[in-house]
Design an enzyme around this catalytic site. Structure first.
Site, PDB file in Angstrom:
ATOM      1  N   HIS B  60       0.849  -1.199   0.000  1.00  0.00           N
ATOM      2  CA  HIS B  60       0.000   0.000   0.000  1.00  0.00           C
ATOM      3  C   HIS B  60       0.876   1.236   0.000  1.00  0.00           C
ATOM      4  CE1 HIS B  60       0.895  -0.528   4.248  1.00  0.00           C
ATOM      5  NE2 HIS B  60       0.253   0.570   4.596  1.00  0.00           N
ATOM      6  N   ASP B  64       5.946   4.135   4.964  1.00  0.00           N
ATOM      7  CA  ASP B  64       6.837   3.129   5.553  1.00  0.00           C
ATOM      8  C   ASP B  64       6.837   1.824   4.762  1.00  0.00           C
ATOM      9  OD1 ASP B  64       4.174   2.961   6.499  1.00  0.00           O
ATOM     10  OD2 ASP B  64       4.772   1.815   8.265  1.00  0.00           O
ATOM     11  N   HIS B  65       6.057   1.767   3.679  1.00  0.00           N
ATOM     12  CA  HIS B  65       6.031   0.568   2.842  1.00  0.00           C
ATOM     13  C   HIS B  65       6.546   0.797   1.424  1.00  0.00           C
ATOM     14  CE1 HIS B  65       3.781  -2.036   5.720  1.00  0.00           C
ATOM     15  NE2 HIS B  65       3.593  -0.836   6.249  1.00  0.00           N
ATOM     16  N   HIS B 140      -7.373  -1.980   5.710  1.00  0.00           N
ATOM     17  CA  HIS B 140      -6.498  -0.956   6.284  1.00  0.00           C
ATOM     18  C   HIS B 140      -7.121   0.411   6.033  1.00  0.00           C
ATOM     19  CE1 HIS B 140      -2.886   0.464   8.083  1.00  0.00           C
ATOM     20  NE2 HIS B 140      -2.324   0.923   6.991  1.00  0.00           N
ATOM     21  N   ASP B 210      -0.318  -3.983   5.821  1.00  0.00           N
ATOM     22  CA  ASP B 210      -0.926  -3.724   7.119  1.00  0.00           C
ATOM     23  C   ASP B 210      -2.404  -4.098   7.073  1.00  0.00           C
ATOM     24  OD1 ASP B 210       1.530  -2.576   7.619  1.00  0.00           O
ATOM     25  OD2 ASP B 210       0.801  -0.532   7.756  1.00  0.00           O
TER      26      ASP B 210
END
Lengths: 301, 301
Positions: B60, B64-65, B140, B210
């Site tokens: 996504h 942080d991804h 999410h 997530d």
């Protein structure tokens, strides 16, 4: 004036070298210059307080100079920042950042201002009570600016012994520091030059990366306190410098000499070199003093 | 099947924790899953050969991804990569990456393909001779997919003693491994089950981060070899998990139990916790075996 180099190597971040980013503390302003990938981690490692950074200056839109910006902006958001943040950089930077914020559905909770640059002439882009900042148009493969940071002129220094001799009220100090004469209760006038001394000259710092050898900027750099000039290559690889829009250590030193700067700091070293010491030796044939930037290294001027 | 965790902590990269990224080696394919800021440096630190990565799966568009993706793509370019690269991720990822390449005037010298996802149903997005990959729709705050990686079914195992007993020519081995009977020179037929044994069952790996607690994915995860499930919080902070679209260790374990997976790996820990050991203890009350991801840690399944 203190410069902390977070990263000063060209191209790709590696386990032991960081791309360009540095923190300039000047007259109590904390300014971030460039923001390569991993800058937020280097800020933590060097214990720079995030909240003190209110202005970020991006030289150009090559990744090793700004890929860490979106992460830093996001982290400020996660840390619940409220104070405003100003980003200065080439046209396009606003679109790049806001597009990513849009897709993550994460707008900042703090005011975020973009100041996009497109002029090819030097321009003053920030004036505060403490500093002025102007662009230094550089010569690179894409639109690129260096930045010239100057302390604002300081007030004249009070000669306290003199001031007290005439029993001048504290209320007049501010005016005297600005250059006014003192008028005593009896009408006598004490000329300013008897009560004050010249202030320390304002310090200045010029950040010039990335750029090919570009004597056109010499006038603007005249007598700056410290010049950070990129030196991606040694003279033995000069044939690579011009076509890639970079400089050699010798060329950087030539600029420093022509501009009569006080200190030269070299950086943006190509990762092809096993040691950076030859950069200093090469530059010192032409100019002195020369210092080498390195990740995590600080300089006081 | 080997999993190398490059980073497994939530939110912001820090000096001692990395955001999400992992390398899955499955049936000789090397796959990169998520790509938080600093991933290229962690790949180097863990000695993963850049050239072996041909597919990158982004869950996504939270920073942080994926904030490390543009840097990795650029570095591949600087390293003169020629082999093609496939990026799988939510709609928008192509625009984000290409916008940055456009402004840096740096197009890749290798073929770069984007496979943008927008379905809310599981879909097979990659089939090679070695693996299949399908999406696992997660729950999410923004559109988010997990990924399910399965080895392709393997050929039957030749029982060499039997095969040699009948003096079968090597040319027939391939067919026999596919399940064919052997016809001897004299016309006799040796049934396949006399010559082969069942192959090892294909291994599978599910990456689920997530996500909030989402029992809807249990059927899809049935009996996978290893499930990486996010556990951002401990149960004591369950009140934070649902509204932020995250899970607790207990919830992750409940999914593992319901899906009868073989191994559970927990990750995406909030950086609020001083130690991650309680995540294991909490999950093991419900499911076993549980392992904790950590930056730089490898798992063999």
């Amino acid at each position: 004036m203190k410069l902390t180099v977070l990263g000063c190597y060209a191209a790709t971040p590696r386990t032991f070298t960081n791309p360009t980013s540095q923190v300039l503390e000047i007259n109590n302003e904390v300014l971030l210059i460039d923001c390569g990938e991993g800058t937020q981690v280097e800020l933590r490692r060097n214990k720079v307080k995030f909240g003190k950074i209110k202005h970020i200056f991006i030289s150009h839109l090559h990744g090793d100079h700004f890929y860490g910006l979106i992460g830093l902006i996001s982290t400020f958001m996660l840390l619940n920042r409220k104070t405003e943040l100003h980003i200065y950089g080439p046209k396009g930077i606003k679109e790049i950042i806001t597009l990513q914020l849009k897709f993550s559905n994460s707008w900042t909770g703090y005011p975020l201002y973009f100041h996009e640059l497109s002029s090819h002439e030097p321009e003053v882009i920030l004036t505060t009570r403490k500093v002025t900042v102007e662009t230094i148009p550089l010569k690179h493969r894409i639109y690129c600016n260096g930045y010239l940071f100057r302390e604002q002129p300081k007030p004249r220094k009070l000669l306290m012994e003199e001031v007290e001799k005439y029993d001048i009220d504290v209320a007049y100090y501010k005016g005297i520091k600005k250059g006014k004469d003192a008028v005593l209760a009896d009408g006598n006038v004490i000329p300013n030059e008897k009560l004050t001394a010249d202030p320390d000259p304002p310090k200045s710092y010029a950040f010039c990366s990335d750029t090919a050898y570009h004597p056109g900027m010499v006038d603007q750099l005249h007598k700056v306190t410290a010049l950070y000039h990129e030196a991606t290559f040694l003279e033995e690889h000069a044939y690579l410098a011009a076509p890639t829009g970079h400089s050699t250590a010798r060329e950087a030193a030539a600029i420093a000499r022509e501009a009569s700067v006080e200190h030269l700091v070299l950086g943006h070293f190509s990762t092809r070199y096993e040691t950076i010491l030859p950069f200093k030796a090469e530059a010192e044939k032409i100019f002195s003093p020369v210092q080498l930037a390195d990740d995590g290294k600080s300089f006081n001027f």
